[in-house]
Design an enzyme around this catalytic site. Structure first.
Site, PDB file in Angstrom:
ATOM      1  N   CYS A   2     -12.172  -5.225  -9.609  1.00 32.99           N
ATOM      2  CA  CYS A   2     -12.633  -4.794 -10.930  1.00 32.99           C
ATOM      3  C   CYS A   2     -14.137  -4.614 -10.820  1.00 32.99           C
ATOM      4  CB  CYS A   2     -12.365  -5.857 -11.982  1.00 32.99           C
ATOM      5  SG  CYS A   2     -10.618  -6.214 -12.180  1.00 32.99           S
ATOM      6  N   ARG A  27     -13.641   0.824  -8.400  1.00 26.41           N
ATOM      7  CA  ARG A  27     -13.156  -0.553  -8.218  1.00 26.41           C
ATOM      8  C   ARG A  27     -11.928  -0.860  -9.075  1.00 26.41           C
ATOM      9  NH1 ARG A  27     -17.140  -3.797  -5.786  1.00 26.41           N
ATOM     10  NH2 ARG A  27     -16.085  -5.658  -6.531  1.00 26.41           N
ATOM     11  N   TRP A  74      -8.780  -3.342 -12.690  1.00 25.73           N
ATOM     12  CA  TRP A  74      -7.620  -3.070 -11.843  1.00 25.73           C
ATOM     13  C   TRP A  74      -6.706  -4.261 -12.067  1.00 25.73           C
ATOM     14  CZ3 TRP A  74      -5.152  -5.364  -7.575  1.00 25.73           C
ATOM     15  CH2 TRP A  74      -4.269  -4.527  -6.883  1.00 25.73           C
ATOM     16  N   ASN A 100     -14.172 -10.561 -12.462  1.00 28.92           N
ATOM     17  CA  ASN A 100     -13.581  -9.887 -11.309  1.00 28.92           C
ATOM     18  C   ASN A 100     -13.065 -10.987 -10.396  1.00 28.92           C
ATOM     19  OD1 ASN A 100     -13.000  -8.259  -9.087  1.00 28.92           O
ATOM     20  ND2 ASN A 100     -15.116  -8.323  -8.343  1.00 28.92           N
ATOM     21  N   GLY A 101     -11.763 -10.965 -10.073  1.00 21.86           N
ATOM     22  CA  GLY A 101     -11.217 -12.008  -9.206  1.00 21.86           C
ATOM     23  C   GLY A 101      -9.867 -12.448  -9.723  1.00 21.86           C
ATOM     24  N   GLU A 475      -2.476   6.209  10.000  1.00 20.65           N
ATOM     25  CA  GLU A 475      -3.556   6.511   9.059  1.00 20.65           C
ATOM     26  C   GLU A 475      -3.268   7.813   8.297  1.00 20.65           C
ATOM     27  OE1 GLU A 475      -5.997   5.400   7.554  1.00 20.65           O
ATOM     28  OE2 GLU A 475      -7.363   7.051   7.122  1.00 20.65           O
ATOM     29  N   LYS A 479      -2.830   7.894   4.277  1.00 20.06           N
ATOM     30  CA  LYS A 479      -3.686   8.710   3.418  1.00 20.06           C
ATOM     31  C   LYS A 479      -2.852   9.625   2.539  1.00 20.06           C
ATOM     32  CE  LYS A 479      -6.579   7.212   3.849  1.00 20.06           C
ATOM     33  NZ  LYS A 479      -7.575   6.277   4.324  1.00 20.06           N
ATOM     34  N   GLU A 482      -1.129   7.548  -0.268  1.00 19.98           N
ATOM     35  CA  GLU A 482      -1.975   7.024  -1.341  1.00 19.98           C
ATOM     36  C   GLU A 482      -2.595   8.127  -2.186  1.00 19.98           C
ATOM     37  OE1 GLU A 482      -5.079   4.232  -0.148  1.00 19.98           O
ATOM     38  OE2 GLU A 482      -5.619   5.407   1.561  1.00 19.98           O
ATOM     39  N   HIS A 499      14.670   5.997  18.098  1.00 18.65           N
ATOM     40  CA  HIS A 499      15.304   4.701  17.880  1.00 18.65           C
ATOM     41  C   HIS A 499      15.663   4.474  16.402  1.00 18.65           C
ATOM     42  CE1 HIS A 499      14.711   3.506  21.996  1.00 18.65           C
ATOM     43  NE2 HIS A 499      13.454   3.922  21.914  1.00 18.65           N
ATOM     44  N   LYS A 598     -10.701   0.450  -4.823  1.00 18.51           N
ATOM     45  CA  LYS A 598     -11.441   0.611  -3.569  1.00 18.51           C
ATOM     46  C   LYS A 598     -11.544  -0.686  -2.785  1.00 18.51           C
ATOM     47  CE  LYS A 598     -14.104   2.920  -0.695  1.00 18.51           C
ATOM     48  NZ  LYS A 598     -13.355   3.805   0.229  1.00 18.51           N
TER      49      LYS A 598
HETATM   50  O1  M6R Z   1     -12.976  -2.381   2.385  1.00 20.06           O
HETATM   51  P1  M6R Z   1     -11.960  -2.554   3.460  1.00 20.06           P
HETATM   52  O2  M6R Z   1     -12.195  -1.648   4.630  1.00 20.06           O
HETATM   53  O3  M6R Z   1     -11.780  -3.972   3.886  1.00 20.06           O
HETATM   54  O4  M6R Z   1     -10.584  -2.097   2.807  1.00 20.06           O
HETATM   55  C1  M6R Z   1      -9.377  -2.232   3.496  1.00 20.06           C
HETATM   56  C2  M6R Z   1      -8.267  -1.496   2.806  1.00 20.06           C
HETATM   57  O5  M6R Z   1      -8.068  -1.991   1.521  1.00 20.06           O
HETATM   58  C3  M6R Z   1      -8.538   0.006   2.736  1.00 20.06           C
HETATM   59  O6  M6R Z   1      -8.749   0.566   3.991  1.00 20.06           O
HETATM   60  C4  M6R Z   1      -7.361   0.736   2.055  1.00 20.06           C
HETATM   61  O7  M6R Z   1      -6.236   0.718   2.894  1.00 20.06           O
HETATM   62  C5  M6R Z   1      -7.769   2.153   1.680  1.00 20.06           C
HETATM   63  N1  M6R Z   1      -7.226   2.466   0.400  1.00 20.06           N
HETATM   64  C6  M6R Z   1      -7.318   3.161   2.647  1.00 20.06           C
HETATM   65  O8  M6R Z   1      -7.628   4.457   2.274  1.00 20.06           O
END
Ligand code: M6R
Length: 603
Positions: A2, A27, A74, A100-101, A475, A479, A482, A499, A598
């Site tokens: 957040c 955030r 969030w 936040n937390g 990756e 991407k 998400e 497999h 984020k």
């Molecule tokens: O800030 P960080 O690199 O520790 O974040 C790790 C993951 O939360 C982050 O890479 C997440 O998977 C992203 N949404 C990927 O695009």
């Protein structure tokens, strides 16, 4: 998770809170809220949705008051609705708080407080702070906060205002970031400097267990703290002509590679110079095993690093999902080092892995983008990405930067072992060419956009890759799912398709094959043929001049030739672009995908 912003000074607080909070939308963007205190009135507003959609209206609101707090959420505990949006308040609406937390013992506290007669108006964990502070309030807000925090288990960054002890904002943190920005006769509070860099660049970060009191005239933190200078450019927090931060950040890939290697390569001597590791060298030279940890994209970067470090630096390396690390009871000792990779440096799972390793006497290293973040501060030594602000929720340029630095780390550690001068030099020479090669990949953006349009009718994708490009398959798929979340995608290792996953394939199930001309190309070609014989549609990422592949697949994106271990740095760029364009094609907000935030500062 957040975002928090606060202001206290001489100016009207609301417009400052609105424009600053908007910069923290990455955030969290489920809901947002403001509390502004005026001499004998107050303004409280909570809404579901993104603050950016309300910005214009909010800036027209007439609201007096030079002191306020705000929050973009969030959701963790309690569904997304106005009641659960912050700020939260006590029974008599005298204490207002943003958080936040996560409060782990909120259920017990809630029951106890209800038993004592407190009335809750939300389902959130946060609200227990307000009632605890109310319970302990005897005229001094910071004293009440201090007492309340004794009962809280979990992590938090909070900002609190009381109508009964006005003219101050009280702050406290444990395991979540919060900073105080200093200016002449005014203070700014934020979860992240990005929110306030247009007002001040002088900040003080709060440490765990600290309580700060900020008034218009001064600030008081128990410990004397250094003032940090934020050296970001304001343009880093702007889109600079791009429609979205994600696109802007992908186009920054060549620049972040350049920044990552700047001043860190002595090509003639085949050496990588990572100054941040200097203080750890004595211990680092003795390590016999490296564990890399991280979450999501950062973990995939670690997986590429594992291949690099084992092949070239001959260091036994394992990659661990950070969220599993401490529960698995890992066997750690002083001959092991833990490398935590994190863009934000605040990811709770990764931070906890660092703490677990430290408890066991293991050397901890960080590969972090955000200067001064918790992981950067808590690790024994580390390397900064220098990739600048990454605002898009998707990690893109930070991943490219992480891979580049892992290549440098491979040279750095390898040359201390038995990597020859020739190999060291070769890797560094190839690294120095990468910014130009990455630019060439980006020149195909229009073509990749057309491909995204063409493939946007499909609902499922498999991404295939082998060896260095297996993590790139993971990756690419992450991407896509998400950012273009209406589509499902999975990354699979090229050798694994037969497999099981091959059962899924038909003409409606495209496969993205990452097949550069490297030591496993022939194996990838076998996988491509297996897919083709099931009528699967194939989009390949291949090395320039590979004409043969055109006959095997439906579409090809070419990347320039480079060293095998560096191909992921180039092959991931078109996949980032493909996900962004496909998301846009589906009409989605690629900077703020559904349900994500984020930085994930809760476990
Ligand atoms: O800030 P960080 O690199 O520790 O974040 C790790 C993951 O939360 C982050 O890479 C997440 O998977 C992203 N949404 C990927 O695009």
């Amino acid at each position: 998770m957040c975002g928090i912003v606060g202001y206290i000074g001489k100016k009207p607080a609301l417009p400052i809170l609105v424009s600053s909070l908007r910069r923290l939308e990455y955030r969290g963007y489920d809901s947002f809220g403001f509390f502004v205190l005026n001499r004998d009135s107050h303004f409280l507003l909570k809404k579901v949705g993104k603050i950016s959609e309300w910005e214009e209206k909010l800036l027209k609101v007439s609201c007096q008051g030079n002191l306020g707090i705000s929050h973009t959420r969030w959701a963790t505990t309690g569904e997304v609705n106005e009641q659960n949006a912050h700020p939260h308040f006590d029974c008599n609406k005298e204490i207002f708080l943003v958080h936040n937390g996560i409060v782990e013992n909120h259920q017990q506290l809630r029951e106890k407080l209800i038993g004592e007669g407190h009335k809750f108006s939300s389902e959130t964990d946060t609200e227990v702070f307000c009632h605890l502070i109310e319970k302990y309030f005897q005229g001094n807000l910071e004293e009440a906060v201090r007492e309340a925090l004794k009962e809280i288990k979990g992590n938090y960054a909070i900002a609190v205002i009381s109508r009964k002890d006005p003219n101050k904002i009280v702050l406290a943190t444990f395991g979540a970031p919060l900073l105080v920005g200093l200016s002449d006769g005014e203070y700014f509070i934020a979860s992240d400097p990005a929110a306030i860099i247009s007002y001040t660049r002088q900040v003080i970060s709060l440490d765990d267990n600290e309580i700060a009191v900020v008034t218009p005239q001064n600030h008081f933190i128990l410990k004397e703290k250094p003032i940090e200078q934020i050296d970001w450019e304001i343009k880093e927090a702007q889109k600079e002509g791009f429609s979205h931060f994600m696109l802007k950040e992908i186009f920054e890939s060549p620049a972040v590679i350049q920044e990552a290697i700047r001043g860190r390569m002595d090509i003639e001597r085949g050496l990588a110079v990572l100054g941040g590791l200097d203080q750890a060298w004595e211990r680092l030279e003795k390590i016999e095993r490296l564990i890399i940890t991280g979450c999501g994209t950062a973990r995939y970067a670690g997986m590429v690093g594992e291949y690099m470090l084992e092949e070239y630096a001959k260091i036994p390396t394992e990659v661990e999902v950070a969220s599993e690390f401490r529960y698995r009871k890992p066997l750690l000792d002083e001959k092991t080092a833990l490398l935590a990779i994190s863009q934000s440096g605040e990811t709770a799972d990764t931070l906890e892995a660092v703490r677990e390793a430290k408890r066991k006497g293991t050397l901890t290293l960080g590969l972090v983008n955000r200067v001064g973040s918790s992981i950067a501060r808590e690790t024994d030594a580390g390397v900064y990405n220098r990739a600048g602000l990454e605002i898009g929720v998707a990690a893109t340029k930070s991943f490219v930067s992480q891979l580049t630095i892992l290549a440098l780390l491979t040279v750095s550690l390898g040359r201390k072992k038995d990597m020859s001068l020739v190999i060291g030099k070769r890797i560094l020479e190839e690294l120095s060419k990468l910014p130009q090669l990455a630019k060439r990949v980006l020149e195909q953006a229009d073509y990749i956009k057309e491909l995204a349009q063409k493939y946007s009718e499909y609902k499922n994708f498999i991404y295939l890759g082998r060896k260095y490009n297996y993590p790139i398959a993971l990756e690419g798929a992450l991407k896509l799912k998400e950012i273009a979340w209406k589509v499902h995608a999975e990354g699979v290792c090229g050798g694994e398709i037969k497999h099981g996953p091959i059962a899924l394939l038909d003409e409606d199930f495209p496969v993205v094959c990452i097949a550069p001309s490297d030591s496993v190309y022939e194996k990838m070609r076998n996988a491509i043929e297996e897919v083709k014989s099931r009528n699967g549609k194939i989009l390949a990422v291949a090395t320039e001049n590979n004409e043969e592949i055109k006959k095997l697949v439906d579409d090809v994106i070419y990347i320039p030739k480079t060293l095998e271990m560096l191909t992921p740095i180039l092959s991931v760029i078109p996949l980032h672009l493909f996900a962004a364009y496909l998301g846009l094609e589906l009409g989605l907000d690629i900077d703020k995908p559904r349900n994500l935030a984020k930085s994930v500062t809760v476990e």
